[in-house]
Scaffold this active site. Structure first.
Site, PDB file in Angstrom:
ATOM      1  N   THR A 138       0.814  -1.212   0.000  1.00 17.14           N
ATOM      2  CA  THR A 138       0.000   0.000   0.000  1.00 17.14           C
ATOM      3  C   THR A 138       0.850   1.266   0.000  1.00 17.14           C
ATOM      4  O   THR A 138       2.010   1.248   0.447  1.00 17.14           O
ATOM      5  CB  THR A 138      -0.895  -0.009   1.262  1.00 17.14           C
ATOM      6  OG1 THR A 138      -1.529   1.257   1.398  1.00 17.14           O
ATOM      7  CG2 THR A 138      -0.086  -0.269   2.540  1.00 17.14           C
ATOM      8  N   ASP A 139       0.251   2.364  -0.432  1.00 15.87           N
ATOM      9  CA  ASP A 139       0.947   3.663  -0.368  1.00 15.87           C
ATOM     10  C   ASP A 139       1.056   4.175   1.073  1.00 15.87           C
ATOM     11  O   ASP A 139       1.831   5.094   1.347  1.00 15.87           O
ATOM     12  CB  ASP A 139       0.253   4.702  -1.253  1.00 15.87           C
ATOM     13  CG  ASP A 139      -1.207   4.963  -0.914  1.00 15.87           C
ATOM     14  OD1 ASP A 139      -1.741   4.349   0.038  1.00 15.87           O
ATOM     15  OD2 ASP A 139      -1.840   5.792  -1.602  1.00 15.87           O
ATOM     16  N   GLU A 140       0.279   3.571   1.988  1.00 17.18           N
ATOM     17  CA  GLU A 140       0.279   4.085   3.368  1.00 17.18           C
ATOM     18  C   GLU A 140       1.623   3.885   4.063  1.00 17.18           C
ATOM     19  O   GLU A 140       1.884   4.522   5.080  1.00 17.18           O
ATOM     20  CB  GLU A 140      -0.838   3.445   4.190  1.00 17.18           C
ATOM     21  CG  GLU A 140      -2.198   3.722   3.600  1.00 17.18           C
ATOM     22  CD  GLU A 140      -3.340   3.616   4.591  1.00 17.18           C
ATOM     23  OE1 GLU A 140      -3.098   3.558   5.798  1.00 17.18           O
ATOM     24  OE2 GLU A 140      -4.487   3.603   4.122  1.00 17.18           O
ATOM     25  N   TYR A 164      -2.033  -0.246  11.033  1.00 17.27           N
ATOM     26  CA  TYR A 164      -2.133  -0.948   9.744  1.00 17.27           C
ATOM     27  C   TYR A 164      -0.925  -0.635   8.873  1.00 17.27           C
ATOM     28  O   TYR A 164      -0.245  -1.535   8.368  1.00 17.27           O
ATOM     29  CB  TYR A 164      -3.433  -0.551   9.017  1.00 17.27           C
ATOM     30  CG  TYR A 164      -3.414  -0.894   7.547  1.00 17.27           C
ATOM     31  CD1 TYR A 164      -3.419  -2.225   7.117  1.00 17.27           C
ATOM     32  CD2 TYR A 164      -3.364   0.108   6.560  1.00 17.27           C
ATOM     33  CE1 TYR A 164      -3.378  -2.550   5.758  1.00 17.27           C
ATOM     34  CE2 TYR A 164      -3.325  -0.200   5.205  1.00 17.27           C
ATOM     35  CZ  TYR A 164      -3.336  -1.530   4.814  1.00 17.27           C
ATOM     36  OH  TYR A 164      -3.288  -1.853   3.460  1.00 17.27           O
ATOM     37  N   LYS A 168       2.065  -3.134   7.474  1.00 20.63           N
ATOM     38  CA  LYS A 168       2.358  -3.350   6.047  1.00 20.63           C
ATOM     39  C   LYS A 168       3.804  -2.955   5.741  1.00 20.63           C
ATOM     40  O   LYS A 168       4.496  -3.636   4.981  1.00 20.63           O
ATOM     41  CB  LYS A 168       1.390  -2.551   5.164  1.00 20.63           C
ATOM     42  CG  LYS A 168      -0.037  -3.056   5.140  1.00 20.63           C
ATOM     43  CD  LYS A 168      -0.188  -4.464   4.563  1.00 20.63           C
ATOM     44  CE  LYS A 168       0.026  -4.533   3.071  1.00 20.63           C
ATOM     45  NZ  LYS A 168      -0.331  -5.898   2.536  1.00 20.63           N
TER      46      LYS A 168
END
Ligand code: NAD
Ligand code: DAU
Length: 372
Positions: A138-140, A164, A168
């Site tokens: 993810t970009d997060e 989260y 990741k």
């Protein structure tokens, strides 16, 4: 050069993106899929109802942390790739209960990497050289951007802000380390916010669609000016397929749709589309349902992806604009109300109570002016 991938192991293939990927892959006769999914609250075999009985799809209910099971699947089916979607994925849930995120996203990825490493050693040289481990991320992991910051690129330092995102980021680091230390042939994709059919209605768009159709409030966090970069899910699936077939071992590819929008603008567009597509709705105009509620703790202000590496080096381009993708999405939810009713019964109501019960409503003068 494009590689032919005959049989693949997909983890998390009963979730939102995983099931879209399975359907996309099989629709093109790309080869057989072994689908390993635990069927948590987010996994749903109903997402795969249209391929029930398909000879190219083998479903195994199980946990990626179960090393014995993963070893057995690999030695029995001998896939030429693993596409790893399985994860706990909802930021709000990670804030209320982070432990499951550490278990599945970090330990689960670790077990898969170790299983893949052992499996690889059993393969003859030719099969070993064509094997890939594709980690879907993810970009997060990159943290949050200011209004004028350039979009995230593959070398942007990691700065995850939610449990989260941290879990990741940890899994991405493990994948990188297994490539560097053990020469595991990995590929990593970091994608922006997806939307589309089959998304569990805890995430912004399906939650808003479900609430709007039921005449319930549309809870916008904080001032609603947080920006996300939206990508239609099938475009993400095409990106993963492209990276699997053409990506360079060890490389990371950022995936994004070039669709940066503030949440409140997304919700306005959605409400206007519902007014058009459900002209006799008693909720019209749907904007009247918007409520500003207490913000998410640590809420990242802006995400934006620079996808130029994937476009330039592997030739991927998104095929949907936000307008075409959102229309397809809303039309799908309107045509699949039974799916929505099914997934929002039972435990879903407990989640809604837990996440939204305490938020209350607050006035946001500048933003609520636009909501009227
Ligand atoms: P999702 O929550 O809809 O689905 C996750 C799936 O994983 C479910 O089917 C669930 O049953 C399964 N699962 C969970 N724990 C498991 C375990 N221990 N063993 C086996 N299966 C397990 O998630 P999604 O939105 O489809 O996201 C898929 C992947 O893509 C995730 O890795 C996520 O981080 C990443 N991603 C998502 C987005 C997005 O906008 N949704 C964007 C970028 C990246
Ligand atoms: O950026 C990629 C990520 O996108 C994925 O890695 C995650 O798995 C996925 O869940 C998603 O994370 P977000 O937190 O951005 O998605 P979510 O749909 O939860 O929220 C989108 C934005 O909308 C975010 O700024 C919070 C806001 N929001 C969300 C909900 C559920 C609201 O304002 N109200 C809501 O009720």
């Amino acid at each position: 050069m494009e590689r032919h991938v005959s049989q693949i192991l997909v983890t998390g293939g009963a979730g939102f993106i995983g099931s879209n990927f399975v359907l996309h892959w099989l629709s093109q006769n790309k080869g057989r899929i072994i689908n390993l999914d635990l069927l948590t609250y987010a996994g749903n075999l109903g997402n795969l109802a249209s391929i029930e009985g398909h000879a190219g799809h083998v479903f195994v209910r199980g946990d990626i942390c179960d090393r014995t099971l993963v070893d057995r699947i690999l030695s029995e089916h001998r896939p030429s790739a693993i596409v790893h979607f399985a994860a706990e994925t909802h930021v709000d849930r990670s804030i209320l209960g982070p432990e499951a995120f550490l278990r599945t996203n970090i330990q689960g990825t670790f077990h898969l990497l170790e299983a893949a490493r052992a499996y690889l050693e059993t393969l003859p040289a030719e099969e070993r050289s064509s094997f890939r481990f594709l980690h879907v991320s993810t970009d997060e992991v990159y943290g949050t951007l200011g209004p004028d910051d350039p979009a995230f690129h593959e070398d942007t330092p990691f700065a995850p802000n939610s449990p989260y995102a941290a879990s990741k980021a940890a899994s991405d680091h493990l994948v990188r380390a297994w490539a560097h230390t053990y020469n595991l042939p990995v590929l990593i994709t970091n994608c922006s916010n997806n939307y589309g059919p089959l998304q569990f209605p805890e995430k912004l768009l399906p939650l808003m669609i479900g609430n709007a159709l039921a005449g319930k409030p549309l809870p916008v966090y904080g001032d609603g000016r947080q920006v996300r970069d939206w990508l239609f899910v099938v475009d993400h699936c095409r990106a993963i397929e492209t990276v699997l077939e053409k990506g360079v071992i060890g490389e990371t590819y950022n995936v994004g749709g070039g669709n940066q929008q503030a949440n409140i603008d997304v919700v306005h567009t959605l409400c206007d589309l519902l007014d058009e597509l459900v002209p006799d709705s008693p909720q019209k105009p749907h904007r009247q349902l918007i409520r500003f509620v207490q913000d998410r703790p640590g809420h990242d202000r802006r995400y934006a992806i620079d996808p130029r590496k994937l476009e330039r080096e592997l030739g991927w381009r998104p095929q949907e604009t936000f307008a075409t993708g959102l229309r397809k999405t809303v039309q799908w939810y309107l045509a699949n109300r039974a799916w929505m009713n099914e997934v929002t019964s039972g435990a879903y109501q407990n989640w809604v109570h837990m996440n939204y019960g305490q938020r209350g409503e607050h006035k946001n003068e500048s933003a609520s002016a636009g909501a009227r």
